[in-house]
Each structure stands twice: as structure tokens, then as C-alpha cells.
Design a protein around this motif. Structure first.
Motif, PDB file in Angstrom:
ATOM      1  N   VAL A  99       0.834  -1.198   0.000  1.00 45.27           N
ATOM      2  CA  VAL A  99       0.000   0.000   0.000  1.00 45.27           C
ATOM      3  C   VAL A  99       0.874   1.256   0.000  1.00 45.27           C
ATOM      4  CG1 VAL A  99      -1.831  -1.202   1.252  1.00 45.27           C
ATOM      5  CG2 VAL A  99      -0.164   0.151   2.522  1.00 45.27           C
ATOM      6  N   LYS A 100       0.304   2.365  -0.424  1.00 48.48           N
ATOM      7  CA  LYS A 100       1.018   3.639  -0.475  1.00 48.48           C
ATOM      8  C   LYS A 100       0.530   4.621   0.585  1.00 48.48           C
ATOM      9  CE  LYS A 100       3.091   1.856  -3.928  1.00 48.48           C
ATOM     10  NZ  LYS A 100       4.335   1.102  -3.612  1.00 48.48           N
ATOM     11  N   MET A 101      -0.452   4.200   1.380  1.00 47.64           N
ATOM     12  CA  MET A 101      -0.956   5.006   2.485  1.00 47.64           C
ATOM     13  C   MET A 101      -1.196   4.082   3.677  1.00 47.64           C
ATOM     14  SD  MET A 101      -1.520   8.229   1.347  1.00 47.64           S
ATOM     15  CE  MET A 101      -2.770   8.927   2.402  1.00 47.64           C
ATOM     16  N   ILE A 102      -0.838   4.552   4.861  1.00 43.58           N
ATOM     17  CA  ILE A 102      -1.225   3.850   6.075  1.00 43.58           C
ATOM     18  C   ILE A 102      -2.029   4.825   6.929  1.00 43.58           C
ATOM     19  CG2 ILE A 102       0.716   2.241   6.115  1.00 43.58           C
ATOM     20  CD1 ILE A 102       1.969   4.081   8.296  1.00 43.58           C
ATOM     21  N   SER A 109       6.137   4.766   1.143  1.00 48.71           N
ATOM     22  CA  SER A 109       6.685   4.365  -0.149  1.00 48.71           C
ATOM     23  C   SER A 109       7.132   2.914  -0.121  1.00 48.71           C
ATOM     24  CB  SER A 109       7.879   5.266  -0.513  1.00 48.71           C
ATOM     25  OG  SER A 109       9.047   4.851   0.193  1.00 48.71           O
ATOM     26  N   HIS A 110       7.555   2.443  -1.305  1.00 50.23           N
ATOM     27  CA  HIS A 110       8.032   1.070  -1.446  1.00 50.23           C
ATOM     28  C   HIS A 110       9.276   0.812  -0.599  1.00 50.23           C
ATOM     29  CE1 HIS A 110      10.323   3.502  -4.315  1.00 50.23           C
ATOM     30  NE2 HIS A 110      11.321   2.660  -4.069  1.00 50.23           N
ATOM     31  N   ALA A 111       9.985   1.894  -0.232  1.00 46.87           N
ATOM     32  CA  ALA A 111      11.232   1.731   0.528  1.00 46.87           C
ATOM     33  C   ALA A 111      10.985   1.532   2.021  1.00 46.87           C
ATOM     34  CB  ALA A 111      12.128   2.949   0.311  1.00 46.87           C
ATOM     35  N   GLU A 168       8.855  -2.110   9.927  1.00 44.11           N
ATOM     36  CA  GLU A 168       9.272  -1.345  11.102  1.00 44.11           C
ATOM     37  C   GLU A 168       9.082   0.160  10.883  1.00 44.11           C
ATOM     38  OE1 GLU A 168      10.496  -5.281  11.222  1.00 44.11           O
ATOM     39  OE2 GLU A 168      11.082  -3.808   9.681  1.00 44.11           O
ATOM     40  N   ASP A 169       9.346   0.628   9.650  1.00 41.10           N
ATOM     41  CA  ASP A 169       9.111   2.036   9.324  1.00 41.10           C
ATOM     42  C   ASP A 169       7.627   2.372   9.444  1.00 41.10           C
ATOM     43  OD1 ASP A 169      11.798   2.630   8.712  1.00 41.10           O
ATOM     44  OD2 ASP A 169      11.551   1.872   6.664  1.00 41.10           O
ATOM     45  N   LEU A 170       6.793   1.454   8.991  1.00 35.08           N
ATOM     46  CA  LEU A 170       5.353   1.679   9.075  1.00 35.08           C
ATOM     47  C   LEU A 170       4.893   1.752  10.525  1.00 35.08           C
ATOM     48  CD1 LEU A 170       5.599   1.056   6.059  1.00 35.08           C
ATOM     49  CD2 LEU A 170       3.567  -0.381   6.253  1.00 35.08           C
ATOM     50  N   VAL A 171       5.446   0.882  11.360  1.00 35.94           N
ATOM     51  CA  VAL A 171       5.107   0.917  12.786  1.00 35.94           C
ATOM     52  C   VAL A 171       5.528   2.251  13.392  1.00 35.94           C
ATOM     53  CG1 VAL A 171       5.638  -0.091  15.027  1.00 35.94           C
ATOM     54  CG2 VAL A 171       5.180  -1.587  13.073  1.00 35.94           C
ATOM     55  N   ARG A 172       6.747   2.701  13.046  1.00 34.62           N
ATOM     56  CA  ARG A 172       7.250   3.974  13.583  1.00 34.62           C
ATOM     57  C   ARG A 172       6.369   5.136  13.154  1.00 34.62           C
ATOM     58  NH1 ARG A 172      10.190   7.546  10.962  1.00 34.62           N
ATOM     59  NH2 ARG A 172      10.801   6.037   9.360  1.00 34.62           N
ATOM     60  N   LYS A 173       6.053   5.214  11.868  1.00 34.81           N
ATOM     61  CA  LYS A 173       5.214   6.307  11.381  1.00 34.81           C
ATOM     62  C   LYS A 173       3.793   6.191  11.928  1.00 34.81           C
ATOM     63  CE  LYS A 173       7.823   6.962   7.086  1.00 34.81           C
ATOM     64  NZ  LYS A 173       7.786   7.008   5.604  1.00 34.81           N
ATOM     65  N   GLY A 174       3.368   4.952  12.114  1.00 33.97           N
ATOM     66  CA  GLY A 174       2.011   4.728  12.596  1.00 33.97           C
ATOM     67  C   GLY A 174       1.783   5.210  14.013  1.00 33.97           C
TER      68      GLY A 174
END
Length: 284
Positions: A212-215, A240-242, A246-252
Motif C-alpha cells: 500500500v502507499k498510504m497507512i 513508499s516502497h522503501a 518497522e518504518d510503518l510501525v514507527r510512522k504509525g
């Protein structure tokens, strides 16, 4: 002069409701400070929220005098003190960022609440990054075998403290049907996903697997159906694809904190009205 009040109501839509309500206030010397309404054409329902200065008339008298008018329209209604802090019980597991956000906003006066208890299925050391001060902390561990007894303890604490709202601030336990029904309409959960997508466990990992491109995050009222309660507030952020899981958890974490805080604020200010499986949310 008495303190400002908030009147919220819902009923079947018909002509004259707004005129009757505002006229009722005018006749008693009240002054409208803020008024919002919504006509739901799909369900033919009417929703209204009015903040007003009641002048010299007490809330008790207004409630008694408004009751016949409300009955005539078949209203579900509530007349609340606008500025009274609501008593709130917060439940948390190991992730305490949402708890920290709520307590910070309470301490600076952004959330008009009175935290009466913090309940966790983990020891206090698990939330050591958050300063809870001298707020009452209850460690109630839970297993499949002890779930019913633990939930009974939670209900007892809520009753003893007079909790008007229960906030699941990343409390990572699924409430039983009995518990969800007991706290119906007064229990808010934060789900770390933009519902209705990615329900259940590890939604960020599910999102990453789907590319996905949005969380996002969703604050909703708890019901018997997991992660399907009426939604109060949501927000999202581009990724992003990069980005790794763990990045998603941090941003989340940031999204979850602000979404839950906003949902709690809206509830505390009597700005959320239930409309079946949906909500009417009056901003402000």
C-alpha cells in the motif's frame, strides 16, 4: 448565571424541529453559542448539537421542561454541562505512546477529562516511558482461562471510579461480547489501520505485504464485531516502497496518537452522535 450546556438530540426528521428547540431556549432566556445540525436523507433522521448559555434557569429545570417537547418528537437526547471534565478509564498494554499523548493533552488542558484509572494487562514497568504520576494503576493480567474474571475486575473498577468513558489506548486484548455490550457507546478503541482494511493483528505488516502507499489509523466505538464499530475519526499518511514494516510501525505511532486524542476530544465535547453503524460528528 449557570454554566454553559450542551444539548444533543436525534429523531426522525420532520419540519419544525430546529425552530422548536431554539424557541424553547429563547423563551427561557437562553443564548445559543454554537449550533449544528444534520439531516440524513438515507435514514430520514435528524441530528442536532447546541451549545448555549441557559441564563438563570438550572439544568434540572430545563431537563424537566424539555422532556415533553422531546417526547413529542420521539427524540433521543442528552443535556450535559459543557465544561465538566468527564471521568475516563484508560486501558493499555505494552505500547504506551497513545497513553502518553492522552496524558500530555490532559495536563496542558486540551482534553477535559479526569483520568480515574489506568488498567493494564502488563506490569507498570511495561509503560515506564510514560509518567503517570500518582494516577491509580491496576495491573490485571489475563489469560484465556482468567479472561472472564479479569473483565469482571475491569467492570468493577469502572463502576467504583464512576468512569464515563473507557479508552483502549493500544490495549491489545479482544473484549468479550459481554464486555463490549457492557461498555457500548462509551468505549473507544484505536486500531492501527485505516479501517475497514487490514483488521485484526499486525495490520502494518499486512499493509506492507500488500504494497500500500498510504497507512492510517482509526478510532471507533467498540462493538461485538471486531474492528467494525462506528468510526469516530481517521487519518492517513503517505508511505513508499522503501518503507519496511518497522518504518510503518514507527510512522504509525504518530498517526495513532493524534487520531485517538481527537476521537476522545470529540466524545468528551459531546460532538459524536450514533447513527446506526455510523456516526454523525459535529466538528469544532
Amino acid at each position: 448565571m449557570t454554566a454553559p450546556l450542551v444539548l444533543t438530540l436525534s429523531c426522525a426528521d420532520r419540519p419544525g424541529i430546529t425552530a422548536k428547540v431554539t424557541g424553547f431556549m429563547f423563551e427561557r432566556g437562553g443564548n445559543v453559542l454554537e449550533a449544528q445540525q444534520f439531516n440524513d436523507r438515507e435514514s430520514d433522521a435528524f441530528f442536532m448539537r447546541v451549545e448555549f448559555d441557559p441564563g438563570v434557569v438550572s439544568r434540572e429545570v430545563l431537563k424537566a421542561e424539555f422532556a415533553p417537547l422531546a417526547a413529542g418528537f420521539g427524540m433521543e437526547w442528552k443535556l450535559a454541562l459543557r465544561d465538566r471534565p468527564r471521568r475516563v478509564m484508560i486501558m493499555v498494554s505494552k505500547f504506551d505512546h497513545c497513553l502518553a499523548s492522552l496524558l500530555y493533552r490532559w495536563r496542558i488542558g486540551e482534553l477535559a477529562m479526569d483520568p480515574v484509572a489506568i488498567v493494564s494487562n502488563h506490569p507498570r514497568e511495561s509503560i515506564r516511558h510514560t509518567d503517570i504520576g500518582d494516577l491509580p494503576f491496576h495491573h490485571l493480567p489475563v489469560t484465556a482461562e482468567t479472561k472472564a474474571a479479569q473483565e469482571a475486575q475491569v467492570r468493577a473498577i469502572a463502576a467504583e471510579t464512576g468512569a464515563e468513558l473507557v479508552v483502549l489506548a493500544r490495549y491489545m486484548q479482544i473484549l468479550s461480547d459481554e464486555q463490549a455490550a457492557h461498555f457500548a457507546g462509551r468505549c473507544i478503541n484505536i486500531h492501527h489501520s485505516f479501517l475497514p482494511g487490514f483488521k485484526g493483528a499486525k495490520p502494518y505488516h499486512q499493509a506492507h505485504a500488500r504494497g500500500v502507499k498510504m497507512i492510517g489509523a482509526t478510532a471507533h466505538y467498540v462493538t461485538r464485531d471486531l474492528d467494525e464499530g462506528p468510526i469516530i475519526h481517521q487519518d492517513a499518511e503517505a508511505i513508499s516502497h522503501a518503507d519496511s514494516p518497522e518504518d510503518l510501525v514507527r510512522k504509525g505511532r504518530d498517526i495513532e496518537s493524534r487520531v485517538l486524542a481527537e476521537a476522545v476530544r470529540l466524545h468528551l465535547q459531546e460532538r459524536v452522535l450514533l447513527n446506526g453503524q455510523r456516526t454523525v460528528v459535529f466538528g469544532g
